[in-house]
Design an enzyme around this catalytic site. Structure first.
Site, mmCIF file in Angstrom:
data_model
loop_
_atom_site.group_PDB
_atom_site.id
_atom_site.type_symbol
_atom_site.label_atom_id
_atom_site.label_comp_id
_atom_site.label_asym_id
_atom_site.label_seq_id
_atom_site.Cartn_x
_atom_site.Cartn_y
_atom_site.Cartn_z
ATOM 1 N N HIS A 88 0.831 -1.203 0.000
ATOM 2 C CA HIS A 88 0.000 0.000 0.000
ATOM 3 C C HIS A 88 0.865 1.252 0.000
ATOM 4 O O HIS A 88 0.586 2.213 -0.722
ATOM 5 C CB HIS A 88 -0.920 0.005 1.225
ATOM 6 C CG HIS A 88 -2.099 -0.908 1.099
ATOM 7 N ND1 HIS A 88 -3.387 -0.449 1.005
ATOM 8 C CD2 HIS A 88 -2.178 -2.251 1.034
ATOM 9 C CE1 HIS A 88 -4.214 -1.474 0.892
ATOM 10 N NE2 HIS A 88 -3.500 -2.576 0.919
ATOM 11 N N ASP A 120 -5.225 6.428 2.130
ATOM 12 C CA ASP A 120 -5.356 5.032 1.741
ATOM 13 C C ASP A 120 -6.779 4.547 1.971
ATOM 14 O O ASP A 120 -7.529 5.086 2.784
ATOM 15 C CB ASP A 120 -4.376 4.190 2.568
ATOM 16 C CG ASP A 120 -4.442 2.715 2.239
ATOM 17 O OD1 ASP A 120 -3.793 2.294 1.273
ATOM 18 O OD2 ASP A 120 -5.145 1.976 2.958
ATOM 19 N N SER A 128 4.623 -10.754 -0.213
ATOM 20 C CA SER A 128 5.398 -10.406 0.977
ATOM 21 C C SER A 128 4.887 -11.093 2.236
ATOM 22 O O SER A 128 5.584 -11.130 3.241
ATOM 23 C CB SER A 128 5.375 -8.889 1.180
ATOM 24 O OG SER A 128 4.038 -8.431 1.335
ATOM 25 N N TRP A 147 14.476 -20.634 -4.539
ATOM 26 C CA TRP A 147 15.139 -19.530 -3.849
ATOM 27 C C TRP A 147 14.459 -19.315 -2.500
ATOM 28 O O TRP A 147 13.254 -19.102 -2.443
ATOM 29 C CB TRP A 147 15.071 -18.258 -4.705
ATOM 30 C CG TRP A 147 15.884 -17.140 -4.135
ATOM 31 C CD1 TRP A 147 15.427 -16.022 -3.509
ATOM 32 C CD2 TRP A 147 17.321 -17.062 -4.119
ATOM 33 N NE1 TRP A 147 16.485 -15.241 -3.107
ATOM 34 C CE2 TRP A 147 17.652 -15.851 -3.476
ATOM 35 C CE3 TRP A 147 18.338 -17.891 -4.590
ATOM 36 C CZ2 TRP A 147 18.983 -15.463 -3.281
ATOM 37 C CZ3 TRP A 147 19.648 -17.500 -4.397
ATOM 38 C CH2 TRP A 147 19.964 -16.289 -3.753
ATOM 39 N N ALA A 188 13.137 -12.133 -3.278
ATOM 40 C CA ALA A 188 13.646 -12.093 -4.652
ATOM 41 C C ALA A 188 13.064 -10.873 -5.359
ATOM 42 O O ALA A 188 11.959 -10.429 -5.033
ATOM 43 C CB ALA A 188 13.266 -13.372 -5.401
ATOM 44 N N HIS A 236 -0.088 -15.245 -5.973
ATOM 45 C CA HIS A 236 -1.114 -15.152 -4.939
ATOM 46 C C HIS A 236 -2.189 -14.133 -5.301
ATOM 47 O O HIS A 236 -3.162 -13.983 -4.575
ATOM 48 C CB HIS A 236 -0.472 -14.789 -3.603
ATOM 49 C CG HIS A 236 0.079 -13.393 -3.559
ATOM 50 N ND1 HIS A 236 0.959 -12.907 -4.492
ATOM 51 C CD2 HIS A 236 -0.143 -12.372 -2.691
ATOM 52 C CE1 HIS A 236 1.269 -11.649 -4.202
ATOM 53 N NE2 HIS A 236 0.616 -11.303 -3.116
ATOM 54 N N ASN A 261 -0.780 -5.619 -6.954
ATOM 55 C CA ASN A 261 0.509 -5.137 -7.433
ATOM 56 C C ASN A 261 1.215 -6.205 -8.274
ATOM 57 O O ASN A 261 1.799 -5.911 -9.321
ATOM 58 C CB ASN A 261 1.414 -4.722 -6.267
ATOM 59 C CG ASN A 261 0.940 -3.453 -5.591
ATOM 60 O OD1 ASN A 261 0.347 -2.586 -6.218
ATOM 61 N ND2 ASN A 261 1.200 -3.336 -4.302
ATOM 62 N N SER A 262 1.167 -7.452 -7.809
ATOM 63 C CA SER A 262 1.811 -8.540 -8.546
ATOM 64 C C SER A 262 1.132 -8.761 -9.897
ATOM 65 O O SER A 262 1.798 -8.995 -10.920
ATOM 66 C CB SER A 262 1.776 -9.832 -7.728
ATOM 67 O OG SER A 262 2.581 -9.718 -6.573
ATOM 68 N N GLU A 286 2.221 -5.994 -12.249
ATOM 69 C CA GLU A 286 3.603 -6.186 -12.697
ATOM 70 C C GLU A 286 3.678 -7.271 -13.763
ATOM 71 O O GLU A 286 4.438 -7.154 -14.743
ATOM 72 C CB GLU A 286 4.487 -6.535 -11.503
ATOM 73 C CG GLU A 286 4.711 -5.372 -10.541
ATOM 74 C CD GLU A 286 5.376 -5.792 -9.248
ATOM 75 O OE1 GLU A 286 5.786 -6.971 -9.160
ATOM 76 O OE2 GLU A 286 5.482 -4.960 -8.327
#
Length: 483
Positions: free
Chosen positions: A17, A119, A282, A344, A348, A365, A369-370, A373
């Site tokens: 966030h 937010d 995360s 890993w 990362a 997941h 944001n993922s 990207e």
């Protein structure tokens, strides 16, 4: 000489966030071309690990040379008796309200406050913003689909029994989306978390007080949903808040590291679009039984993979630790997959990995944001939602955007995925024989081009930013709703 006005940004402390809101603020600055400054009010994160992350972001951005001022707010006591993270966060923010009011009031003599952007979980601050008569905006870091759902929660409550969404026999109406099966309702809104439902409903109601909602999406990604919200379909009988779709908002620049990360160096040796990347965010970690299933599925799939495998969370937090691979992986797995797989055990660089030519698929997941990207880089996905609004994101990714291959999971067992199902999904996405996989890859490439066009000069998100800046600068108090 009259000082320039400032836009005040109040982000949440969670890294996803915080950085998303800060990037949105930087885009406002760039679009304003020096017409105003940016002031960021920083709350003390409730855990040491999160506080360290936030301070790292602050130090980096403070040294960037941009016209951003960071003001640390005083610490507050932690609320007690909270049953889940959403209730904790909402009540924690309420305790910050006097400090936010004082910080904004102190800006007045030297710098006019043109707007305050908070937010999506910080709407309790609207009370003091209304007292100060400054225009209040929401920064919504999640997709417009979740915004539509949050606006709909008061009406949906009337259709629920005591068992919640999971007991519904019919689909759920989220305006702009195909009918949503109850199993895809966000994990934070199930019966066991009714306090979460109450707080999400609270924030959804308060969005209606904002002068506008700045959404991390684009018309190209969620046109039907944005149109449905604007048409008043989510809250019939009341005008919808103004929407500003300025996304994708994410950081796509290069890192400052002199040497490439080891994961990137490994990818350099792999063929183009040959590697499936697995990473769960995360706060994502898998238990021992699930790790065994993932390992078996990857081994049997025959495809190259890069698996970011984290250990269980730090005691008292939701943040994972570095994994002990010898302890958690099945015996012989690393030997059997040597040469075509890398596991890993620590953090990362996800953005760098997704933008690498060797990556051809992403098991994610479904944090927004993922997803952004991955779409930016044109990488199709296999959605494996875990918490928050991620289940709704997964549904939209498959049924709406179309850049993913669906993954079946057992929600009764904590969203457990069998090895055979992961193997099937990876083969479908990465192989050439599946029409489902070909469609996901084609759609991901088209969506990548659309996202880049949206934020470029003349694009829809660029135009939305320009309109927003004009609105902020032309009339700082007109239109502020102090209901």
């Amino acid at each position: 000489m009259t000082s320039r006005p400032t836009v005040v940004l109040v982000p949440s402390w969670g890294s996803g966030h915080f950085m998303s809101a800060l990037e949105a603020g930087k885009r406002l600055l760039a679009t304003g071309r020096g017409a105003f400054t940016l002031t960021v009010l920083v709350m003390h994160a409730p855990s040491e690990a999160m506080a360290s992350e936030v301070q790292g972001h602050v130090r980096r951005e403070a040294a960037s040379g941009l016209d951003i001022r960071f003001l640390q707010l005083p610490a507050v006591e932690h609320p007690t008796g909270c049953v889940d993270p959403v209730e904790f966060a909402s009540r924690y923010v309420q305790l910050h309200a006097p400090h936010v009011k004082a910080a904004i009031a102190r800006l007045g003599p030297s710098s006019r406050v043109a707007a305050v952007v908070v937010d999506l979980f910080l709407t309790a601050l609207f009370d003091v913003l209304h007292e100060l008569t400054v225009p209040a905006y929401v920064y919504f870091a999640s997709p417009a689909a979740f915004l539509a759902l949050m606006l709909r929660l008061p009406a949906l409550r009337e259709d629920l029994t005591g068992a919640g969404f999971e007991a519904m026999e019919s689909t759920v109406d989220v305006p702009g989306l195909p009918p949503v099966p109850p199993s895809y309702m966000p994990a934070c809104l199930v019966k066991a978390k009714i306090q979460s439902y109450d707080w999400f409903e609270y924030h959804g109601r308060r969005f209606m007080e904002a002068r506008g909602v700045i959404v991390n999406t684009s018309v190209e990604l969620e046109s039907s949903i944005l149109a449905a919200i604007a048409d008043g379909q989510c809250v019939p009988g009341r005008p919808a808040p103004a929407l500003h779709a300025i996304g994708p908002v994410a950081w796509f620049g290069s890192t400052d590291d002199q040497q490439p990360h080891e994961c990137v160096r490994w990818l350099d040796a792999q063929p183009p679009a040959s590697v499936v990347f697995l990473c769960f965010g995360s706060m994502g970690s898998l238990d021992a039984a699930q790790v065994r299933e993932v390992a078996a599925g990857l081994e049997r799939s025959g495809h190259r993979f890069l698996w970011v495998l984290r250990g269980p969370p730090v005691a008292g937090t939701r943040l994972p630790t570095d994994a002990d691979l010898d302890e958690v992986l099945p015996e012989g797995f690393l030997e059997a997959t040597a040469g075509r797989g890398l596991v890993w055990p620590a953090w990362a660089p996800q953005r760098e990995i997704l933008s690498h030519a060797a990556v051809g698929g992403f098991v994610t997941h479904c944090g927004w944001n993922s997803i952004l990207e991955s779409l930016w880089s044109g990488v199709p996905m296999i959605p494996w939602p875990l918490y928050g609004e991620q289940h709704l994101n997964a549904f939209e990714l498959v049924a709406g955007v179309g850049a993913a291959v669906a993954l079946e999971m057992d929600r009764r067992k904590g969203f457990f995925v069998e090895a055979a199902e992961l193997e099937r999904a990876v083969r479908s996405l990465m192989g050439g024989a599946s029409e489902e996989g070909r469609k996901a890859r084609r759609t991901a490439a088209e969506t990548s081009a659309a996202c880049r066009e949206a934020v470029g000069e003349g694009g829809s998100s660029c135009a939305a930013l320009q309109r927003l800046v004009r609105e902020i600068l032309v009339s700082p108090t007109e239109g502020n709703d102090s209901r």
